[in-house]
Design a protein around this motif. Sequence first.
Motif, short mmCIF file in Angstrom:
data_model
loop_
_atom_site.label_atom_id
_atom_site.label_comp_id
_atom_site.label_asym_id
_atom_site.label_seq_id
_atom_site.Cartn_x
_atom_site.Cartn_y
_atom_site.Cartn_z
N ALA A 1 -33.81 -38.58 61.14
CA ALA A 1 -33.41 -37.32 61.77
C ALA A 1 -31.90 -37.16 61.71
N TRP A 2 -31.16 -38.25 61.86
CA TRP A 2 -29.70 -38.21 61.76
C TRP A 2 -29.29 -37.62 60.41
N SER A 3 -29.90 -38.12 59.37
CA SER A 3 -29.55 -37.67 58.02
C SER A 3 -29.93 -36.21 57.82
N GLU B 1 -27.22 -33.21 57.02
CA GLU B 1 -27.37 -32.42 55.80
C GLU B 1 -27.40 -30.93 56.11
N ASN B 2 -28.19 -30.55 57.11
CA ASN B 2 -28.25 -29.13 57.49
C ASN B 2 -26.88 -28.61 57.94
N ALA B 3 -26.18 -29.44 58.71
CA ALA B 3 -24.87 -29.02 59.22
C ALA B 3 -23.82 -28.96 58.11
N SER B 4 -24.04 -29.71 57.04
CA SER B 4 -23.09 -29.75 55.94
C SER B 4 -23.35 -28.67 54.89
N VAL B 5 -24.60 -28.31 54.72
CA VAL B 5 -24.96 -27.29 53.74
C VAL B 5 -24.73 -25.88 54.30
N PHE B 6 -24.97 -25.72 55.59
CA PHE B 6 -24.83 -24.42 56.24
C PHE B 6 -23.79 -24.50 57.36
N PRO B 7 -23.13 -23.39 57.68
CA PRO B 7 -22.16 -23.40 58.78
C PRO B 7 -22.85 -23.33 60.14
N LEU B 8 -23.59 -24.37 60.45
CA LEU B 8 -24.31 -24.42 61.73
C LEU B 8 -23.36 -24.39 62.92
N ILE B 9 -22.22 -25.05 62.76
CA ILE B 9 -21.21 -25.01 63.83
C ILE B 9 -20.44 -23.71 63.63
N SER C 1 -25.63 -37.44 65.31
CA SER C 1 -25.26 -36.89 64.01
C SER C 1 -24.27 -35.75 64.17
N LEU C 2 -24.52 -34.86 65.14
CA LEU C 2 -23.58 -33.77 65.41
C LEU C 2 -22.22 -34.32 65.82
N ASN C 3 -22.22 -35.35 66.65
CA ASN C 3 -20.97 -35.96 67.06
C ASN C 3 -20.19 -36.48 65.85
N HIS C 4 -20.89 -37.13 64.93
CA HIS C 4 -20.25 -37.68 63.73
C HIS C 4 -19.66 -36.54 62.90
N TRP C 5 -20.43 -35.46 62.74
CA TRP C 5 -19.96 -34.32 61.95
C TRP C 5 -18.70 -33.71 62.58
N LEU C 6 -18.75 -33.52 63.90
CA LEU C 6 -17.60 -32.92 64.58
C LEU C 6 -16.36 -33.80 64.47
N TYR D 1 -36.78 -26.57 57.70
CA TYR D 1 -35.96 -26.15 58.83
C TYR D 1 -35.56 -24.69 58.65
N LEU D 2 -35.75 -23.91 59.71
CA LEU D 2 -35.29 -22.53 59.74
C LEU D 2 -33.86 -22.55 60.26
N VAL D 3 -32.95 -22.13 59.43
CA VAL D 3 -31.52 -22.14 59.76
C VAL D 3 -31.11 -20.70 60.08
N CYS D 4 -30.78 -20.45 61.33
CA CYS D 4 -30.44 -19.10 61.79
C CYS D 4 -28.97 -19.06 62.21
N LEU D 5 -28.19 -18.21 61.54
CA LEU D 5 -26.74 -18.19 61.75
C LEU D 5 -26.28 -16.86 62.32
#
Length: 710
Positions: free
Chosen positions: A133-135, A139-147, A172-177, A333-337
């Motif tokens: 789940a971490w990975s 990946e989702n946060a890196s491919v799309f501007p989730l933040i 995972s979010l903490n690591h990305w941030l 995953y449905l990615v809604c921005l």
Amino acid sequence: MATKTNGFGIKRDFDGMLNAQLPKSFGSSSCSFHHKESRNDPSLESLVDSLFNKQFIIDNTNFKIPESKTIFTENPWIVPELLTIKAELNDVKNKLNDYDLAEWHQHTRRRNKAGDVQWRLKKEIDPEFLTQAWSKFYENASVFPLIPKIAIQTKKMVSVHLCEAPGAFVTSLNHWLKLNAPSVEWDWVATTLNPYYEGNPNSCMISDDRFIISSLDHWCFGTDYTGNLMSFKNMENLVGIARKKGDVLLVTADGSIDCTNDPGEQESIVAPLQFCEAVTALKLLSTHGSLLLKMFTIFEHQSLCLVYFLSCLFEKVFINKPVTSKEGNSETYLVCLDYRGQAFAGAHLDVLTDCYEKRTNKSMFCQRDLPEDFVQQMISCGQFFKNYQSKVILNNIESYHCGGDKGHLDNEVKRIKYLVANKFIAEYRLKKLNGENSEVVGKTKLGCIHTINSDSRIPNGSYNERRLVDSLDPSCRLLALCNDMNLIELCATTQWFTFSGTLDEINVNCGKGFSKVESSKFCMGKFLKIRNTVYDILDILGIDLPGGEVKTIQDYISKVARDIKNYKHLWFKQSSLVDHYQTINKLSETLKNVGKGESLVLIGYSLLTQLNVGILYILAHTFKSLGLILNEQFGCLIILECNLFNQSILRFVEEIHKATIEAKVAGESVLAVLPIFKLYESDLYASIVNANHWSIKHYLSNISNYVQNK
């Protein structure tokens, strides 16, 4: 500017989208070693790139939300083309019905093209609480501007994580941030089915609670202590808590429901949960926020309506299957921005909130209100992901019957796995964090927690074998389960404990009562599952086992504990039913009659619940010593030796008794009296787990003998 075209002819400007909303340090990159290694084989390079490119953009340019008055007014409807795709996919899935699941999972793990990502991350990046789940989140946060851009601009963000166990999206979010937006001040709240609420089934939960217990202040289990997000009051409770922290700019929802016994209907089974996740997210999110929602197939009216509704409320919507998502399953995953806001959702969100718990069999929207363009997009999307999943399954079947991975095919898979791991680390610019002070909890603390976290979620045998076992005559099935338990070797022991320290306070927790222990942090899930199944069969057969002879047990106690001169005993009948009120009431009344220097013997006292273990821990502080005696004839006996008449402890017992009475009047139940981490840290913990395993095996042995003799 680079553009990419997917299999549906839709151009995507991912680089531009990302660079417009993320710091300059974040963007696509290439690994020189990856290019060097793959230069001689363009086909492998192209294949690896395609594994990172399983996305579908929903073109929502002309979408309009149907009138709110039409919500849940039409009977369920179908899209024939999608049901055809569903049938074709299920035909492929059905080819797996005779495979032993454990063997099959081992085989598919070996062939998973992203299978090297995890160990490479562990070796080179060493993230906190690394899981698959971490990975997937990273990946989702890196491919799309989730933040969202607004979070980076204001340097503040609150995230809420639904159905989050065991917690890897958070780390995972903490690591990305920390790597990409270190100046953002971040807070978070998470919810999941409460692993410490014994009324929640094991099959619905992930057993690993190391991160949860280490960050309990951030977890919300609702007003009823269950953590069930499908409860309206729990949803309101979560929304209230999260909003107090500030603007919620990211919601993740990673929920699912065990569909092992009906895999062909996964989408319909999970749909009610996804509806609740989506409504909760829409009530939580601030304008411009993002939503990441786990989906599966999108063949049925429930999923189609939900995806369409979300596509109307967010500026951009994607369907993504991360490379680290298991290839052969239906997970996406449905990615809604860029949420258009609750004001935009207006009356529609109010109506859906009113329907939160109704579980209507009507369709959310009328079929005529969904644009033909959207339906055609979903048909193309469904066909794409179905083709990919089917191809993976059929290739795995072929390799399984070829004796596994041999020769050229094996080398090719290894090569692909190596290149995928290279690309994953390079593409998303993964680096180590600067020490554990940058982590949420810290790997050292997580590594020091000793709890039962080893229950496999993979059932034994094949799908058809499990169906065959379920169809057995109840008596035969009962004896088969008892025999399975008898094969497990356990040691009978006697252990004594002394608690000389003080107990400063108790923490009474009330919530929704339950009648059956469905899970326990003091017993392995496989033991509990067999126990509960046997109880169910006994009810079907109308068998009520006779209790042991009190006189015989008294004679035994006098032999094993000769220095106990005066004692009272309290008998609890073995039962599948739980009655916390009766248990506490009996203990409280009995304690009043145990004089100073006298002892108390508990016979049949259940140690499966946090409440019962907590009470025993409290009682141990007013007796000289506590003995756990495991015996072939009587199971588990608990001896509380020599009452020291500790007034503060006795007041605690009375406080618990009073709380139990008040909870019963309120239609609730006392569920815990001490923090779970205190019980984990106790010297009693390992012995209680062993005592539970022994007691279950002992009881099932008695059942087997009784049924065979009859």
